[in-house]
Design an enzyme around this catalytic site. Structure first.
Site, short mmCIF file in Angstrom:
data_model
loop_
_atom_site.label_atom_id
_atom_site.label_comp_id
_atom_site.label_asym_id
_atom_site.label_seq_id
_atom_site.Cartn_x
_atom_site.Cartn_y
_atom_site.Cartn_z
N CYS A 123 0.82 -1.22 0.00
CA CYS A 123 0.00 0.00 0.00
C CYS A 123 0.85 1.27 0.00
O CYS A 123 0.33 2.35 -0.26
CB CYS A 123 -0.95 0.01 1.19
SG CYS A 123 -1.92 -1.48 1.32
N HIS A 263 -3.70 6.87 3.41
CA HIS A 263 -4.07 5.59 2.81
C HIS A 263 -5.47 5.21 3.31
O HIS A 263 -5.78 5.38 4.48
CB HIS A 263 -3.05 4.52 3.20
CG HIS A 263 -3.42 3.17 2.72
ND1 HIS A 263 -3.79 2.92 1.42
CD2 HIS A 263 -3.51 1.98 3.36
CE1 HIS A 263 -4.08 1.65 1.29
NE2 HIS A 263 -3.93 1.04 2.45
N ASN A 293 -10.21 -0.49 0.23
CA ASN A 293 -8.76 -0.35 0.22
C ASN A 293 -8.23 -0.78 -1.15
O ASN A 293 -8.34 -1.94 -1.52
CB ASN A 293 -8.19 -1.25 1.35
CG ASN A 293 -6.68 -1.20 1.45
OD1 ASN A 293 -6.00 -0.68 0.58
ND2 ASN A 293 -6.17 -1.78 2.52
O1 UT7 Z 1 -3.72 -1.59 3.61
C1 UT7 Z 1 -2.93 -1.68 4.75
C2 UT7 Z 1 -3.16 -2.87 5.49
N1 UT7 Z 1 -4.49 -3.15 5.93
C3 UT7 Z 1 -5.04 -2.52 6.98
O2 UT7 Z 1 -4.60 -1.49 7.42
C4 UT7 Z 1 -6.22 -3.19 7.62
C5 UT7 Z 1 -6.00 -3.26 9.12
N2 UT7 Z 1 -7.01 -3.98 9.87
C6 UT7 Z 1 -8.31 -3.63 9.91
O3 UT7 Z 1 -8.74 -2.73 9.22
C7 UT7 Z 1 -9.21 -4.36 10.86
O4 UT7 Z 1 -8.43 -5.15 11.73
C8 UT7 Z 1 -10.28 -5.24 10.17
C9 UT7 Z 1 -11.34 -4.37 9.51
C10 UT7 Z 1 -9.62 -6.13 9.15
C11 UT7 Z 1 -10.98 -6.12 11.19
O5 UT7 Z 1 -11.53 -5.36 12.25
P1 UT7 Z 1 -11.28 -5.81 13.76
O6 UT7 Z 1 -12.06 -4.89 14.60
O7 UT7 Z 1 -9.79 -5.85 13.96
O8 UT7 Z 1 -11.95 -7.23 13.82
P2 UT7 Z 1 -11.28 -8.65 14.10
O9 UT7 Z 1 -10.43 -9.10 12.99
O10 UT7 Z 1 -10.68 -8.65 15.46
O11 UT7 Z 1 -12.59 -9.56 14.14
C12 UT7 Z 1 -13.62 -9.35 15.12
C13 UT7 Z 1 -14.72 -10.37 14.90
C14 UT7 Z 1 -14.20 -11.80 14.82
O12 UT7 Z 1 -15.15 -12.63 15.45
P3 UT7 Z 1 -14.87 -13.18 16.97
O13 UT7 Z 1 -13.59 -13.94 16.86
O14 UT7 Z 1 -14.76 -11.94 17.80
O15 UT7 Z 1 -16.06 -14.00 17.21
C15 UT7 Z 1 -14.21 -12.10 13.34
O16 UT7 Z 1 -14.38 -13.47 13.07
O17 UT7 Z 1 -15.39 -10.12 13.66
C16 UT7 Z 1 -15.42 -11.32 12.88
N3 UT7 Z 1 -15.35 -10.95 11.48
C17 UT7 Z 1 -16.45 -10.67 10.76
N4 UT7 Z 1 -17.75 -10.67 11.05
C18 UT7 Z 1 -18.63 -10.31 10.09
C19 UT7 Z 1 -14.27 -10.80 10.70
N5 UT7 Z 1 -14.64 -10.42 9.47
C20 UT7 Z 1 -15.99 -10.33 9.48
C21 UT7 Z 1 -16.93 -9.98 8.51
N6 UT7 Z 1 -18.23 -9.98 8.84
N7 UT7 Z 1 -16.60 -9.61 7.24
#
Ligand code: UT7
Length: 336
Positions: A123, A263, A293
């Site tokens: 990115c 970004h 993104n």
């Molecule tokens: O481009 C540069 C690099 N990329 C980034 O900068 C992205 C950085 N990361 C993020 O933007 C965030 O971490 C995400 C948007 C990817 C995820 O958000 P989060 O608040 O960190 O959520 P998480 O990964 O900790 O997941 C929380 C929960 C999980 O369930 P449990 O384990 O708490 O039961 C996931 O399984 O949300 C669940 N989950 C979803 N639920 C519904 C993960 N993806 C989804 C989804 N829909 N699409």
């Protein structure tokens, strides 16, 4: 003689003279994704801020999108393709492992006098490309460069993985860079990388570590893997530190900045950076709700929108800041 000598010792100022962007027509909404994986519009919007993203046609490669963005940037700058001496494409989704995507773009736009190569800094690829081109121009070895961030992330997205497939989109953005007047142009750049954290965001398959095989395909190693929460923490820290360092390097503060173009990965990341920099919301340009993104394309597409809509005006100080796999990151301050 004296002033000529003084001028020749100064590094030349490098100015963005035109911007351009291209996104595919096809829109993939959160409602569409609800029908593909176990997710909801509500989860995607609250966790990321994204509402829809663009998806390229099957026969539309990264260079096709890059070339269209480049044509628009050249038209805005009033520069003919033959005047371009350097083309750099930042991408993690090249048309092919080789030739480089910049060579395909060169052919598509007819910039036959250019030297062409790609930069892979995920990115951060666009910012790395702009800084590389800046140094070519500042050293006096060339006058005009084209830098493009372009991605067809839909072809490396695992459409069965709800944790990643809701986040990414396709598109391209481009800028034309030329030597320019002292009062405008790039004022400072900060770049960084941390190779200890390569595991947190990567596409493992298809390279020399895990060459394509039935086994790598079965394990879905040809798709992006991301440890989202860890990436989130590093992204916030690296981008806010880099932005502060870039401002400090040119003796400015956030108060001097008219527009911050970060970004576009996640609204919560952008908000966290904004708070750390103590910038008011109206200074931050955000378009991720429309595109998700787009990796290396995110910053130049947002920059083009901000410039064309009048959000950035001549003389404004602009802060660009990005972060991506590697990890890689960068920030740049420029006077428009
Ligand atoms: O481009 C540069 C690099 N990329 C980034 O900068 C992205 C950085 N990361 C993020 O933007 C965030 O971490 C995400 C948007 C990817 C995820 O958000 P989060 O608040 O960190 O959520 P998480 O990964 O900790 O997941 C929380 C929960 C999980 O369930 P449990 O384990 O708490 O039961 C996931 O399984 O949300 C669940 N989950 C979803 N639920 C519904 C993960 N993806 C989804 C989804 N829909 N699409």
């Amino acid at each position: 003689m004296k002033s000529a000598h003084k001028t020749s010792r100064l590094p030349r100022r490098v100015v963005i003279t035109g911007t351009g962007a291209y996104v595919p027509d096809r829109v993939l909404t959160n409602a569409d994704l609800e029908r593909m994986v176990d997710t909801t519009d509500e989860w995607i919007v609250t966790r990321s801020g994204i509402r829809e993203r663009r998806i390229a046609r099957d026969n539309e490669a990264t260079s096709d999108m890059a070339a269209e963005a480049a044509r628009r940037a050249l038209a805005a700058a009033g520069v003919a393709p033959e005047a371009v001496e350097l083309i750099i494409v930042g991408t993690v989704t090249p048309d092919m492992p080789f030739p480089n995507t910049a060579c395909f773009v060169q052919n598509l736009i007819g910039a036959h006098k250019a030297v062409c190569f790609d930069i892979e800094a995920a990115c951060s690829g666009f910012l790395y490309g702009v800084e590389t081109a800046r140094q070519f121009i500042a050293s006096g070895s060339i006058h005009t460069a084209l830098v493009i961030g372009a991605e067809k992330l839909s072809c490396i997205t695992d459409w069965q993985d709800r944790a990643t497939c809701v986040l990414f989109g396709d598109g391209a953005g481009a800028v034309v860079l030329s030597a320019g007047p002292e009062e405008r142009g790039i004022l400072s750049t900060v770049m960084g990388s941390d190779g200890r954290l390569t595991d947190l965001l990567q596409l493992p398959g298809g390279g020399s570590r895990y060459p394509t095989s039935a086994n790598t395909l079965e394990k879905r190693l040809h798709y992006m893997k991301m440890t989202g929460r860890e990436v989130f923490k590093h992204a916030v820290r690296a981008m806010s530190d880099a932005a502060a360092a870039a401002l400090n390097q040119c003796g400015m503060t956030v108060a001097d900045v008219a527009c911050i173009v970060p970004h576009q990965a996640n609204m919560r990341i952008i908000e966290a950076i904004r708070e750390r920099l103590e910038a008011p919301p109206e200074k931050v340009y955000v378009n991720l709700e429309k595109y998700g993104n787009m990796s290396a394309a995110s910053i130049p597409v947002a920059l083009d929108e901000a410039a064309r809509s009048g959000r950035i005006r001549k003389g404004d100080v602009v802060l660009l800041v990005g972060f991506g796999g590697g990890f890689t990151w960068g920030a740049m301050v420029l006077r428009w």
